[in-house]
Motif scaffolding. Structure first.
Motif, PDB file in Angstrom:
ATOM      1  N   ASN A 111       0.816  -1.225   0.000  1.00 30.71           N
ATOM      2  CA  ASN A 111       0.000   0.000   0.000  1.00 30.71           C
ATOM      3  C   ASN A 111       0.853   1.279   0.000  1.00 30.71           C
ATOM      4  OD1 ASN A 111       0.981  -0.035   2.597  1.00 30.71           O
ATOM      5  ND2 ASN A 111      -1.011   0.053   3.608  1.00 30.71           N
ATOM      6  N   PHE A 112       2.175   1.125  -0.010  1.00 33.37           N
ATOM      7  CA  PHE A 112       3.042   2.315  -0.056  1.00 33.37           C
ATOM      8  C   PHE A 112       3.149   2.786  -1.504  1.00 33.37           C
ATOM      9  CE2 PHE A 112       7.174   4.323  -0.784  1.00 33.37           C
ATOM     10  CZ  PHE A 112       7.168   5.308   0.190  1.00 33.37           C
ATOM     11  N   HIS A 113       2.923   4.090  -1.712  1.00 30.49           N
ATOM     12  CA  HIS A 113       3.050   4.684  -3.044  1.00 30.49           C
ATOM     13  C   HIS A 113       3.849   5.978  -2.934  1.00 30.49           C
ATOM     14  CE1 HIS A 113       1.976   6.733  -6.803  1.00 30.49           C
ATOM     15  NE2 HIS A 113       1.694   5.523  -7.280  1.00 30.49           N
ATOM     16  N   ALA A 114       4.826   6.120  -3.792  1.00 27.84           N
ATOM     17  CA  ALA A 114       5.743   7.261  -3.694  1.00 27.84           C
ATOM     18  C   ALA A 114       5.012   8.593  -3.659  1.00 27.84           C
ATOM     19  CB  ALA A 114       6.726   7.233  -4.866  1.00 27.84           C
ATOM     20  N   ARG A 115       3.966   8.739  -4.470  1.00 28.37           N
ATOM     21  CA  ARG A 115       3.233  10.013  -4.525  1.00 28.37           C
ATOM     22  C   ARG A 115       2.092  10.052  -3.513  1.00 28.37           C
ATOM     23  NH1 ARG A 115       1.488   9.499  -9.215  1.00 28.37           N
ATOM     24  NH2 ARG A 115      -0.629   8.845  -8.700  1.00 28.37           N
ATOM     25  N   ASP A 116       1.234   9.049  -3.541  1.00 26.18           N
ATOM     26  CA  ASP A 116       0.006   9.094  -2.736  1.00 26.18           C
ATOM     27  C   ASP A 116       0.269   8.988  -1.235  1.00 26.18           C
ATOM     28  OD1 ASP A 116      -1.274   9.263  -5.150  1.00 26.18           O
ATOM     29  OD2 ASP A 116      -1.866   7.154  -5.226  1.00 26.18           O
ATOM     30  N   SER A 117       1.382   8.366  -0.845  1.00 24.93           N
ATOM     31  CA  SER A 117       1.679   8.208   0.586  1.00 24.93           C
ATOM     32  C   SER A 117       2.441   9.385   1.182  1.00 24.93           C
ATOM     33  CB  SER A 117       2.496   6.916   0.810  1.00 24.93           C
ATOM     34  OG  SER A 117       1.808   5.784   0.320  1.00 24.93           O
ATOM     35  N   ALA A 118       2.861  10.322   0.345  1.00 25.39           N
ATOM     36  CA  ALA A 118       3.696  11.436   0.826  1.00 25.39           C
ATOM     37  C   ALA A 118       2.902  12.389   1.710  1.00 25.39           C
ATOM     38  CB  ALA A 118       4.292  12.187  -0.357  1.00 25.39           C
ATOM     39  N   CYS A 122      10.412  18.660   0.763  1.00 30.79           N
ATOM     40  CA  CYS A 122      11.338  19.776   0.932  1.00 30.79           C
ATOM     41  C   CYS A 122      12.049  20.006  -0.395  1.00 30.79           C
ATOM     42  CB  CYS A 122      12.360  19.484   2.027  1.00 30.79           C
ATOM     43  SG  CYS A 122      13.624  20.782   2.189  1.00 30.79           S
ATOM     44  N   TYR A 123      12.016  21.243  -0.871  1.00 33.81           N
ATOM     45  CA  TYR A 123      12.781  21.646  -2.046  1.00 33.81           C
ATOM     46  C   TYR A 123      13.863  22.626  -1.618  1.00 33.81           C
ATOM     47  CZ  TYR A 123       9.663  19.721  -5.649  1.00 33.81           C
ATOM     48  OH  TYR A 123       8.943  18.884  -6.464  1.00 33.81           O
ATOM     49  N   CYS A 124      14.989  22.572  -2.312  1.00 33.39           N
ATOM     50  CA  CYS A 124      16.038  23.580  -2.159  1.00 33.39           C
ATOM     51  C   CYS A 124      16.185  24.328  -3.475  1.00 33.39           C
ATOM     52  CB  CYS A 124      17.374  22.931  -1.803  1.00 33.39           C
ATOM     53  SG  CYS A 124      17.412  22.231  -0.146  1.00 33.39           S
ATOM     54  N   TYR A 125      16.564  25.582  -3.379  1.00 32.49           N
ATOM     55  CA  TYR A 125      16.847  26.356  -4.574  1.00 32.49           C
ATOM     56  C   TYR A 125      18.164  27.093  -4.354  1.00 32.49           C
ATOM     57  CZ  TYR A 125      16.239  28.841  -8.882  1.00 32.49           C
ATOM     58  OH  TYR A 125      16.439  29.283 -10.165  1.00 32.49           O
ATOM     59  N   LYS A 126      19.105  26.935  -5.301  1.00 33.42           N
ATOM     60  CA  LYS A 126      20.453  27.467  -5.141  1.00 33.42           C
ATOM     61  C   LYS A 126      20.735  28.598  -6.122  1.00 33.42           C
ATOM     62  CE  LYS A 126      22.225  23.079  -3.397  1.00 33.42           C
ATOM     63  NZ  LYS A 126      23.311  22.072  -3.466  1.00 33.42           N
ATOM     64  N   ILE A 127      21.303  29.671  -5.575  1.00 29.65           N
ATOM     65  CA  ILE A 127      21.690  30.846  -6.371  1.00 29.65           C
ATOM     66  C   ILE A 127      23.176  31.119  -6.143  1.00 29.65           C
ATOM     67  CG2 ILE A 127      21.419  33.350  -6.586  1.00 29.65           C
ATOM     68  CD1 ILE A 127      18.477  32.972  -5.733  1.00 29.65           C
ATOM     69  N   TYR A 252      16.146  21.878  -6.656  1.00 31.75           N
ATOM     70  CA  TYR A 252      16.443  20.507  -6.228  1.00 31.75           C
ATOM     71  C   TYR A 252      15.300  19.972  -5.369  1.00 31.75           C
ATOM     72  CZ  TYR A 252      21.321  21.538  -7.493  1.00 31.75           C
ATOM     73  OH  TYR A 252      22.468  21.877  -8.175  1.00 31.75           O
ATOM     74  N   LEU A 253      14.800  18.791  -5.715  1.00 30.63           N
ATOM     75  CA  LEU A 253      13.902  18.087  -4.802  1.00 30.63           C
ATOM     76  C   LEU A 253      14.779  17.462  -3.737  1.00 30.63           C
ATOM     77  CD1 LEU A 253      11.282  16.876  -3.769  1.00 30.63           C
ATOM     78  CD2 LEU A 253      11.419  15.149  -5.565  1.00 30.63           C
ATOM     79  N   ASP A 254      14.724  18.006  -2.534  1.00 27.89           N
ATOM     80  CA  ASP A 254      15.652  17.597  -1.467  1.00 27.89           C
ATOM     81  C   ASP A 254      15.198  16.322  -0.772  1.00 27.89           C
ATOM     82  OD1 ASP A 254      17.996  18.518   0.389  1.00 27.89           O
ATOM     83  OD2 ASP A 254      16.350  17.980   1.736  1.00 27.89           O
ATOM     84  N   SER A 255      13.927  16.253  -0.383  1.00 31.29           N
ATOM     85  CA  SER A 255      13.450  15.073   0.350  1.00 31.29           C
ATOM     86  C   SER A 255      11.931  15.007   0.308  1.00 31.29           C
ATOM     87  CB  SER A 255      13.947  15.090   1.805  1.00 31.29           C
ATOM     88  OG  SER A 255      13.800  16.363   2.387  1.00 31.29           O
ATOM     89  N   VAL A 256      11.437  13.779   0.486  1.00 30.92           N
ATOM     90  CA  VAL A 256       9.998  13.518   0.538  1.00 30.92           C
ATOM     91  C   VAL A 256       9.705  12.890   1.900  1.00 30.92           C
ATOM     92  CG1 VAL A 256       8.033  12.438  -0.614  1.00 30.92           C
ATOM     93  CG2 VAL A 256      10.064  13.065  -1.949  1.00 30.92           C
TER      94      VAL A 256
END
Length: 275
Positions: A111-118, A122-127, A252-256
């Motif tokens: 029943n674990f789904h990468a999208r539906d179970s989230a 956390c996103y990071c953005y680098k400049i 960057y997608l940092d973590s789910v």
């Protein structure tokens, strides 16, 4: 299992596996598979076919755009039940190009789904804020040679934290969505000499929401948008009220997050990590 040992999904008992993946997305046309263009999902599914002789969907936690990156993307995939996880991880990584690496392969409940179970992400953005851009950073940051007012940008970050309607920061047209209301738990900007890194944690994100928020904050740093204007832009709930979109190269997608405790701990670290 080698490529020559072709098995079909009907012949092979399959189980649910979690993949944690990091990638440099600058040479890819985003996550979602495309017949003719290189994508992250397409590369992963081809690697599964090469290693197991299976055509299986690799379902990601979300679709990252063309040119964006991931440090902690999560995907689910159906693989043979009795697979040796360590050997399979090595085989899959060998079949992938260098910009993509699977860092974890683990059998999980059906029943674990990468999208539906989230529960959140956390996103990071680098400049890179310096007149000269190191070659190693090309395609991995938003290069802004002109000096930014970092303190003003940091002061503006709290305006975007909370539960509110982020319609002014969602690309239109968007993927199907029931609402443009989201909860941003934390938004932080850290400075490490010339490298500026935004970190934003939310229960979910609208299409291009992070890049649009970053663009608004950079406008503050450029002195082109007064901080006092931000509440009006948010309240407008209209994409035309807000500035443009920050480039894909810095995102960057940092973590789910898949449980509330882990997300709460990340939010706490984010708030304590201001510098």
């Amino acid at each position: 299992m080698t490529h020559s040992q072709h098995n079909t999904a009907e012949e092979t008992p399959l189980a649910n596996y979690r993949m944690d993946i990091r990638y440099d997305g600058q040479d890819y046309y985003g996550w979602q598979r495309h017949k003719e263009k290189p994508t992250i999902q397409g590369a992963l599914e081809n690697a599964v076919t090469e290693c197991f002789g299976l055509r299986c969907n690799v379902e990601g936690s979300g679709r990252t755009d063309r040119g964006t990156h991931a440090l902690g993307q999560v995907a689910t995939v159906r693989l043979p039940k009795e697979v040796d996880e360590k050997k399979a991880l090595r085989s899959l990584n060998k079949a992938l190009d260098d910009p993509i690496e699977i860092t974890l392969l683990q059998r999980v409940e059906d029943n674990f789904h990468a999208r539906d179970s989230a529960q959140g992400k956390c996103y990071c953005y680098k400049i890179w804020n310096h007149p000269d851009l190191p070659q190693a950073m090309d395609g991995k940051v938003w290069y802004i040679p002109g000096k930014l007012n970092v303190k003003a940008m940091q002061k503006a970050c709290p305006f975007f934290v909370g539960t509110m309607d982020y319609a002014s920061f969602a690309k239109v047209p968007n993927y199907k969505r029931a609402t443009t209301i989201r909860t941003v738990h934390a938004l932080n900007l850290n400075r490490d000499e010339d490298l500026l890194t935004f970190s934003i944690i939310a229960d979910g994100f609208l299409y291009k929401m992070v890049r649009n928020i970053v663009r608004a904050l950079v406008k503050v740093g450029e002195g082109r948008t007064p901080i006092k204007e931000l509440p009006r832009i948010i309240k407008a709930k209209n994409r035309n009220a807000a500035p443009g979109t920050a480039p894909a190269s810095g995102l960057y997608l940092d973590s789910v997050f898949y449980d509330q405790d882990t997300m709460n701990a990340a939010v706490k670290r984010n708030r304590e990590n201001k510098k």
